[in-house]
Write a protein that holds these residues in place. Structure first.
Motif, mmCIF file in Angstrom:
data_model
loop_
_atom_site.group_PDB
_atom_site.id
_atom_site.type_symbol
_atom_site.label_atom_id
_atom_site.label_comp_id
_atom_site.label_asym_id
_atom_site.label_seq_id
_atom_site.Cartn_x
_atom_site.Cartn_y
_atom_site.Cartn_z
ATOM 1 N N GLY A 1 0.841 -1.191 0.000
ATOM 2 C CA GLY A 1 0.000 0.000 0.000
ATOM 3 C C GLY A 1 0.873 1.235 0.000
ATOM 4 N N SER A 2 0.258 2.375 0.110
ATOM 5 C CA SER A 2 1.012 3.617 0.175
ATOM 6 C C SER A 2 0.385 4.508 1.224
ATOM 7 N N LEU A 3 1.183 5.418 1.724
ATOM 8 C CA LEU A 3 0.752 6.342 2.752
ATOM 9 C C LEU A 3 1.172 7.733 2.336
ATOM 10 N N ASP A 4 0.257 8.651 2.409
ATOM 11 C CA ASP A 4 0.542 10.035 2.052
ATOM 12 C C ASP A 4 0.470 10.864 3.320
ATOM 13 N N ALA A 5 1.584 11.460 3.714
ATOM 14 C CA ALA A 5 1.620 12.261 4.932
ATOM 15 C C ALA A 5 2.253 13.612 4.615
ATOM 16 N N ASN A 6 1.779 14.624 5.283
ATOM 17 C CA ASN A 6 2.315 15.966 5.081
ATOM 18 C C ASN A 6 3.086 16.412 6.317
ATOM 19 N N ALA A 7 4.288 16.867 6.120
ATOM 20 C CA ALA A 7 5.119 17.416 7.188
ATOM 21 C C ALA A 7 6.016 18.476 6.554
ATOM 22 N N THR A 8 6.324 19.490 7.324
ATOM 23 C CA THR A 8 7.195 20.559 6.831
ATOM 24 C C THR A 8 8.614 20.329 7.346
ATOM 25 N N PHE A 9 9.565 20.334 6.430
ATOM 26 C CA PHE A 9 10.973 20.161 6.760
ATOM 27 C C PHE A 9 11.698 21.475 6.518
ATOM 28 N N THR A 10 12.648 21.766 7.372
ATOM 29 C CA THR A 10 13.478 22.957 7.207
ATOM 30 C C THR A 10 14.845 22.519 6.693
ATOM 31 N N VAL A 11 15.327 23.182 5.646
ATOM 32 C CA VAL A 11 16.645 22.852 5.097
ATOM 33 C C VAL A 11 17.695 23.550 5.948
ATOM 34 N N ARG A 12 18.531 22.749 6.622
ATOM 35 C CA ARG A 12 19.603 23.289 7.455
ATOM 36 C C ARG A 12 20.887 23.478 6.657
ATOM 37 N N ASN A 13 21.130 22.547 5.721
ATOM 38 C CA ASN A 13 22.343 22.593 4.922
ATOM 39 C C ASN A 13 22.006 21.986 3.567
ATOM 40 N N LEU A 14 22.498 22.620 2.495
ATOM 41 C CA LEU A 14 22.186 22.153 1.143
ATOM 42 C C LEU A 14 23.478 21.883 0.397
ATOM 43 N N GLY A 15 23.521 20.745 -0.277
ATOM 44 C CA GLY A 15 24.667 20.401 -1.100
ATOM 45 C C GLY A 15 24.185 19.983 -2.475
ATOM 46 N N SER A 16 25.124 19.728 -3.379
ATOM 47 C CA SER A 16 24.736 19.368 -4.740
ATOM 48 C C SER A 16 24.119 17.976 -4.828
ATOM 49 N N SER A 17 24.432 17.086 -3.893
ATOM 50 C CA SER A 17 23.907 15.727 -3.968
ATOM 51 C C SER A 17 22.997 15.361 -2.794
ATOM 52 N N GLY A 18 22.754 16.306 -1.874
ATOM 53 C CA GLY A 18 21.907 15.989 -0.735
ATOM 54 C C GLY A 18 21.679 17.198 0.147
ATOM 55 N N ALA A 19 21.005 16.952 1.272
ATOM 56 C CA ALA A 19 20.693 18.051 2.184
ATOM 57 C C ALA A 19 20.577 17.526 3.610
ATOM 58 N N LEU A 20 20.739 18.443 4.569
ATOM 59 C CA LEU A 20 20.480 18.159 5.967
ATOM 60 C C LEU A 20 19.164 18.856 6.297
ATOM 61 N N LEU A 21 18.172 18.069 6.720
ATOM 62 C CA LEU A 21 16.843 18.591 6.983
ATOM 63 C C LEU A 21 16.521 18.501 8.467
ATOM 64 N N GLU A 22 15.763 19.463 8.947
ATOM 65 C CA GLU A 22 15.219 19.395 10.302
ATOM 66 C C GLU A 22 13.754 19.010 10.157
ATOM 67 N N SER A 23 13.346 17.947 10.857
ATOM 68 C CA SER A 23 11.994 17.435 10.673
ATOM 69 C C SER A 23 11.313 17.157 12.008
ATOM 70 N N PRO A 24 9.981 17.166 12.018
ATOM 71 C CA PRO A 24 9.242 16.843 13.239
ATOM 72 C C PRO A 24 9.121 15.340 13.481
ATOM 73 N N VAL A 25 9.478 14.518 12.502
ATOM 74 C CA VAL A 25 9.384 13.061 12.632
ATOM 75 C C VAL A 25 10.711 12.418 12.252
ATOM 76 N N ALA A 26 10.978 11.276 12.852
ATOM 77 C CA ALA A 26 12.177 10.517 12.496
ATOM 78 C C ALA A 26 11.870 9.673 11.265
ATOM 79 N N LEU A 27 12.755 9.707 10.302
ATOM 80 C CA LEU A 27 12.605 8.885 9.101
ATOM 81 C C LEU A 27 13.599 7.733 9.178
ATOM 82 N N ALA A 28 13.172 6.571 8.745
ATOM 83 C CA ALA A 28 14.011 5.378 8.818
ATOM 84 C C ALA A 28 15.165 5.470 7.831
ATOM 85 N N PRO A 29 16.384 5.159 8.280
ATOM 86 C CA PRO A 29 17.526 5.130 7.357
ATOM 87 C C PRO A 29 17.298 4.129 6.233
#
Length: 159
Positions: free
Chosen positions: A68-96
């Motif tokens: 199945g699929s799950l659609d969830a909305n959360a706002t992330f803040t970009v703390r650091n941005l790079g060409s291949s990725g980013a460091l985000l601040e989030s209200p929820v923990a995401l699984a590695p």
């Protein structure tokens, strides 16, 4: 009048009621006939009285995998941005090692972005739980790539 065994599925004789006779094929084993409530009502009341089960809807047992699929909305803040990725601040923990589709708001436009979570750690010192999440860009639209290049080039010492 014969009495039925409490284990019998069907009774051979008819069970008299006030005002008529009930067909024995409609009598459930062990049910007392002749009361005001029907067998169906008794079963419903018994089902509702289950301790700890307050569900209003039926529950189904799933055997095997169910995709199945799950659609969830959360706002992330970009703390650091790079060409291949980013460091985000989030209200929820995401699984590695999990993959997510996100919408990056660039110049008022929602751009789809697929990211791979590399790590997620709790940000100590905040009263509300916040997590620092490192993501790698998996698929990026050309508009998002141009925006990232522009942001990195605008910094002193950018690429």
């Amino acid at each position: 009048m014969e009495t039925c065994s409490p284990f019998a599925r069907r009774c051979r004789s008819s069970v008299p009621l006030a005002g008529g006779v009930v067909d024995p094929h409609h009598v459930i084993a062990g049910a007392q006939v002749g009361r005001a409530a029907s067998t169906r009502q008794k079963v419903r009341r018994a089902m509702k009285r289950r301790i700890g089960d307050r569900r209003a809807k039926a529950r189904f047992e799933i055997v095997g995998d169910l995709w199945g699929s799950l659609d969830a909305n959360a706002t992330f803040t970009v703390r650091n941005l790079g060409s291949s990725g980013a460091l985000l601040e989030s209200p929820v923990a995401l699984a590695p090692d999990s993959v997510h589709w996100v919408s990056a708001i660039i110049d008022g436009q929602a751009e789809p972005l697929r990211v791979l979570v590399r790590y997620s750690v709790r940000n100590e010192g905040d009263r509300k739980p916040r997590y620092l999440t490192g993501v790698e860009f998996v698929s990026v639209t050309p508009a998002t790539q141009a925006f990232i290049r522009q942001q990195l080039g605008a910094r002193p010492g950018g690429i």
